[in-house]
Design a protein around this motif. Structure first.
Motif, mmCIF file in Angstrom:
data_model
loop_
_atom_site.group_PDB
_atom_site.id
_atom_site.type_symbol
_atom_site.label_atom_id
_atom_site.label_comp_id
_atom_site.label_asym_id
_atom_site.label_seq_id
_atom_site.Cartn_x
_atom_site.Cartn_y
_atom_site.Cartn_z
ATOM 1 N N THR A 77 0.807 -1.072 -0.209
ATOM 2 C CA THR A 77 0.041 -0.198 0.003
ATOM 3 C C THR A 77 0.792 1.210 -0.027
ATOM 4 N N SER A 78 1.970 1.222 0.793
ATOM 5 C CA SER A 78 2.862 2.398 0.948
ATOM 6 C C SER A 78 3.423 2.647 -0.613
ATOM 7 N N LEU A 79 3.979 1.731 -1.284
ATOM 8 C CA LEU A 79 4.486 1.891 -2.787
ATOM 9 C C LEU A 79 3.313 2.563 -3.652
ATOM 10 N N ALA A 80 2.192 1.781 -3.322
ATOM 11 C CA ALA A 80 1.012 2.172 -4.545
ATOM 12 C C ALA A 80 0.658 3.593 -3.938
ATOM 13 N N THR A 81 0.687 4.139 -2.763
ATOM 14 C CA THR A 81 0.312 5.498 -2.443
ATOM 15 C C THR A 81 1.447 6.347 -2.925
ATOM 16 N N ASN A 82 2.612 6.011 -2.546
ATOM 17 C CA ASN A 82 3.883 6.720 -3.156
ATOM 18 C C ASN A 82 3.532 7.187 -4.553
ATOM 19 N N ILE A 83 3.458 5.902 -5.148
ATOM 20 C CA ILE A 83 3.463 6.292 -6.980
ATOM 21 C C ILE A 83 2.220 7.189 -7.231
ATOM 22 N N ALA A 84 1.032 6.871 -6.486
ATOM 23 C CA ALA A 84 -0.119 7.640 -7.055
ATOM 24 C C ALA A 84 0.241 9.080 -6.398
ATOM 25 N N PHE A 85 0.664 9.441 -5.314
ATOM 26 C CA PHE A 85 0.841 10.774 -5.035
ATOM 27 C C PHE A 85 1.643 11.667 -5.838
ATOM 28 N N ASN A 86 2.915 10.896 -6.227
ATOM 29 C CA ASN A 86 3.800 11.427 -7.075
ATOM 30 C C ASN A 86 3.420 11.866 -8.225
ATOM 31 N N ILE A 87 2.331 11.207 -8.946
ATOM 32 C CA ILE A 87 1.729 11.376 -10.182
ATOM 33 C C ILE A 87 0.772 12.590 -9.970
ATOM 34 N N ALA A 88 -0.027 12.385 -9.056
ATOM 35 C CA ALA A 88 -0.890 13.527 -8.640
ATOM 36 C C ALA A 88 -0.413 15.011 -8.584
ATOM 37 N N LYS A 89 0.749 14.864 -7.809
ATOM 38 C CA LYS A 89 1.529 16.188 -7.474
ATOM 39 C C LYS A 89 2.118 16.618 -8.723
ATOM 40 N N ALA A 90 2.459 15.872 -9.568
ATOM 41 C CA ALA A 90 3.333 16.217 -10.870
ATOM 42 C C ALA A 90 2.225 16.909 -11.883
ATOM 43 N N TYR A 91 0.903 16.713 -11.677
ATOM 44 C CA TYR A 91 -0.009 16.874 -12.719
ATOM 45 C C TYR A 91 -0.128 18.555 -13.218
ATOM 46 N N VAL A 92 0.110 18.425 -14.559
ATOM 47 C CA VAL A 92 0.178 19.815 -15.484
ATOM 48 C C VAL A 92 -1.144 19.559 -16.446
ATOM 49 N N GLY A 93 -2.111 20.250 -16.321
ATOM 50 C CA GLY A 93 -3.064 20.393 -17.464
ATOM 51 C C GLY A 93 -2.891 21.401 -18.414
ATOM 52 N N GLU A 94 -3.360 21.089 -19.830
ATOM 53 C CA GLU A 94 -3.230 22.047 -20.993
ATOM 54 C C GLU A 94 -4.513 22.172 -21.613
ATOM 55 N N LYS A 95 -4.757 23.438 -21.999
ATOM 56 C CA LYS A 95 -6.221 23.576 -22.318
ATOM 57 C C LYS A 95 -6.006 23.657 -23.815
ATOM 58 N N GLN A 96 -6.987 22.743 -24.366
ATOM 59 C CA GLN A 96 -7.111 22.496 -25.824
ATOM 60 C C GLN A 96 -7.859 23.347 -26.458
ATOM 61 N N PRO A 97 -7.658 23.493 -28.122
ATOM 62 C CA PRO A 97 -8.552 24.568 -28.693
ATOM 63 C C PRO A 97 -10.012 24.326 -28.567
ATOM 64 N N ASP A 98 -10.464 22.902 -28.209
ATOM 65 C CA ASP A 98 -11.726 22.667 -28.051
ATOM 66 C C ASP A 98 -12.321 23.212 -26.780
ATOM 67 N N GLY A 99 -11.445 23.642 -25.797
ATOM 68 C CA GLY A 99 -11.986 23.908 -24.430
ATOM 69 C C GLY A 99 -11.617 22.947 -23.518
ATOM 70 N N THR A 100 -11.267 21.495 -23.995
ATOM 71 C CA THR A 100 -11.076 20.595 -22.900
ATOM 72 C C THR A 100 -9.685 20.804 -22.098
ATOM 73 N N ILE A 101 -9.242 20.023 -21.108
ATOM 74 C CA ILE A 101 -7.860 19.986 -20.562
ATOM 75 C C ILE A 101 -7.510 18.675 -20.890
ATOM 76 N N ALA A 102 -6.265 18.528 -21.187
ATOM 77 C CA ALA A 102 -5.504 17.530 -21.535
ATOM 78 C C ALA A 102 -4.375 17.443 -20.697
ATOM 79 N N THR A 103 -3.840 16.092 -20.240
ATOM 80 C CA THR A 103 -2.859 16.069 -19.239
ATOM 81 C C THR A 103 -1.492 16.125 -19.964
ATOM 82 N N LYS A 104 -0.759 17.058 -19.517
ATOM 83 C CA LYS A 104 0.510 17.300 -20.196
ATOM 84 C C LYS A 104 1.818 16.699 -19.402
ATOM 85 N N ASN A 105 1.636 16.458 -17.862
ATOM 86 C CA ASN A 105 2.591 15.924 -17.189
ATOM 87 C C ASN A 105 1.830 15.389 -15.934
#
Length: 495
Positions: free
Chosen positions: A230-258
């Motif tokens: 559980t610790s490893l899964a939590t660490n990985i999940a949190f690292n990914i969520a913390k690194a989240y960067v979204g990018e707005k697309q021409p159609d107005g939606t948000i795509a994940t960049k990182n």
């Protein structure tokens, strides 16, 4: 061209206070006429249009017979079709006369795809109406054993299936289009942290071995109790969520960049317990101190600072226990639709239930669960990390490193998984063998303990698209944090 009166009589007879289901008879006639004049019109709609998408029964039958002839390499024309349609009175017209009129008043083949899409969209709207009517009727007349939650999830599933099938994609594409998609993927990998094709876990050695977490992969993370699954899964999940960067697309939606948006099904621990682990990891204050309130003022400030930094990360927890694979899938679909989703974590597989009745074969139930999990990963196009227990036979061996055969109900898990990872900490076993201090055995044990202290192994027992092997990580048990292990060959040169 107006359709013969008998075909619309049923619609005209409906009282004015009732609404007629969405349809466009002219579009149906135009498409069928174009097909009868030039059979190539069929290939413009063949990827998405089926007979059941037509509103009028006679049009369904004409389309069905026409495509049967075309697929058989024969000509579909008013003359060849009439043999298969029989005799009928279509408002004063025979079948032959009606087919001839369709062909005579046909429009250009160029517009065939447009007419096909119009027919298809209207069919989807009629399906929506049917789902809505079924929902209303079910709410009024549901049997006692059917709960409202079951009805909601069934309706969500039907809506999601309709949304996914209601697309025009599919069929052959130009190789140049595939090349463009491949270059786009490479460009995204280049821009993404770590230069990975998948989502970076934040653990560089593991990422190097796996290329990140790949979309549509089912990743099994297994280990004995105390190993830190559980610790490893939590660490990985949190690292990914913390690194989240979204990018707005021409159609107005948000795509994940990182990074990514994470959904975490915590079937064993509560959301508060999971949050405590993450706070401990991020603040550096031991989780047992946080639970007992045994903290100093400076540690409290570290906790509040960490909590404030974590307020905005896209990390969503579902702590409901004892849910079925169908319920889990419905909630995952809902999360993706409402908030977005890039990674799903399930802690853990053996706490899920299938549709089978209690008392039936547990191995069959696990097969249903893992098959459903892999199907969900493909459906949502996200990686799923599913935690799994290991059987006790590990404890009976001298070398306690886990193997694929140690997976509980292992057949289906091993078969359906794209990646199987095992967490192993030799420190756990060495620590439990501590002899009496001052003895010769104690000094041998102490040397062994120094060798394994704070180290963990992630063993890749299976990887469908890459190598197997082992990755060493650093593990801090007090704050349940996995991190990259500092290797001697990576240390800076001494001054």
């Amino acid at each position: 061209m107006a359709i013969p009166s008998t075909l619309t009589a049923n619609l005209e007879a409906v009282p004015q206070e009732y609404r007629v289901a969405p349809h466009n008879i002219d579009a149906e006639q135009a498409l069928l006429g174009a097909m009868l004049v030039n059979n190539d019109a069929y290939y413009r709609v063949s990827d998405f249009l089926l007979p059941e998408h037509f509103m009028e029964e006679v049009h369904r039958r004409i389309y069905e017979v026409a495509i049967s002839l075309i697929k058989a390499g024969k000509l579909a024309s008013p003359i060849t079709l009439k043999t298969y349609l029989g005799d009928a009175d279509l408002g004063g017209l025979t079948v032959s006369q009606y087919l001839a009129r369709l062909a005579a008043e046909a429009t250009t083949v160029i517009n065939a795809e447009h007419y096909g899409r119009t027919i298809y969209d209207l069919a989807l709207r009629r399906r929506l109406i049917t789902i809505g009517e079924d929902l209303v009727n079910g709410a009024y007349e549901a049997p006692v054993e059917t709960s409202p939650r079951d009805q909601i999830e069934a309706t969500e599933r039907r809506l999601y299936e309709l949304a996914e099938t209601g697309k025009y994609d599919g069929g052959f594409q130009k190789f140049s289009d595939a090349l463009t998609a491949a270059v786009d993927m490479a460009a995204k990998a280049y821009q993404r942290e770590g230069r990975l094709s998948g989502i970076a876990t934040g653990l560089s050695d593991l990422d190097a071995k796996m290329g990140g977490l790949q979309a549509s992969d089912l990743i099994i993370l297994a280990g004995r109790p105390g190993m830190g699954k559980t610790s490893l899964a939590t660490n990985i999940a949190f690292n990914i969520a913390k690194a989240y960067v979204g990018e707005k697309q021409p159609d107005g939606t948000i795509a994940t960049k990182n990074g990514g948006i994470v959904g975490f099904f915590s079937l064993e621990m509560s959301a508060e317990q999971l949050a405590t682990r993450i706070i401990a990891e991020q603040s550096g204050v031991a989780s047992y101190k946080i639970r007992r309130g045994d903290i100093r003022p400076e540690e409290f400030y570290k906790i509040t600072d960490a909590a404030r930094d974590m307020q905005t990360i896209p990390f969503y927890i579902d702590q409901t226990g004892g849910i079925s694979i169908a319920q889990l899938a419905a909630r995952a679909r809902r999360l993706k639709r409402q908030r977005g989703l890039d990674l799903l974590v399930v802690d853990y597989l053996q706490l899920l239930s299938g549709a089978s009745k209690k008392g039936e074969n547990r191995v069959q139930e696990m097969t249903e669960i893992t098959t459903g999990m892999k199907a969900l990963a493909k459906e949502l196009a996200v990686p799923i990390i599913a935690l799994s227990q290991l059987s006790r036979q590990v404890e009976n061996r001298d070398d306690k490193r886990p193997q694929l055969s140690d997976l509980r109900e292992s057949g289906s898990i091993e078969q359906d998984a794209d990646v199987v990872m095992f967490v192993f900490r030799e420190e756990y076993y060495v620590k439990n063998k501590k002899p009496r201090e001052g003895t010769e055995e104690f000094f041998t044990w102490e040397a062994e303990m120094n060798r394994v202290y704070g180290k963990a192994e992630v063993i890749l027992g299976k990887q469908r698209h890459g190598p197997t092997g082992m990755v060493e990580l650093q593990f801090d048990a007090e704050i349940t944090r996995f991190s990259n292990l500092a290797q001697s060959d990576r240390l800076p040169d001494p001054m």
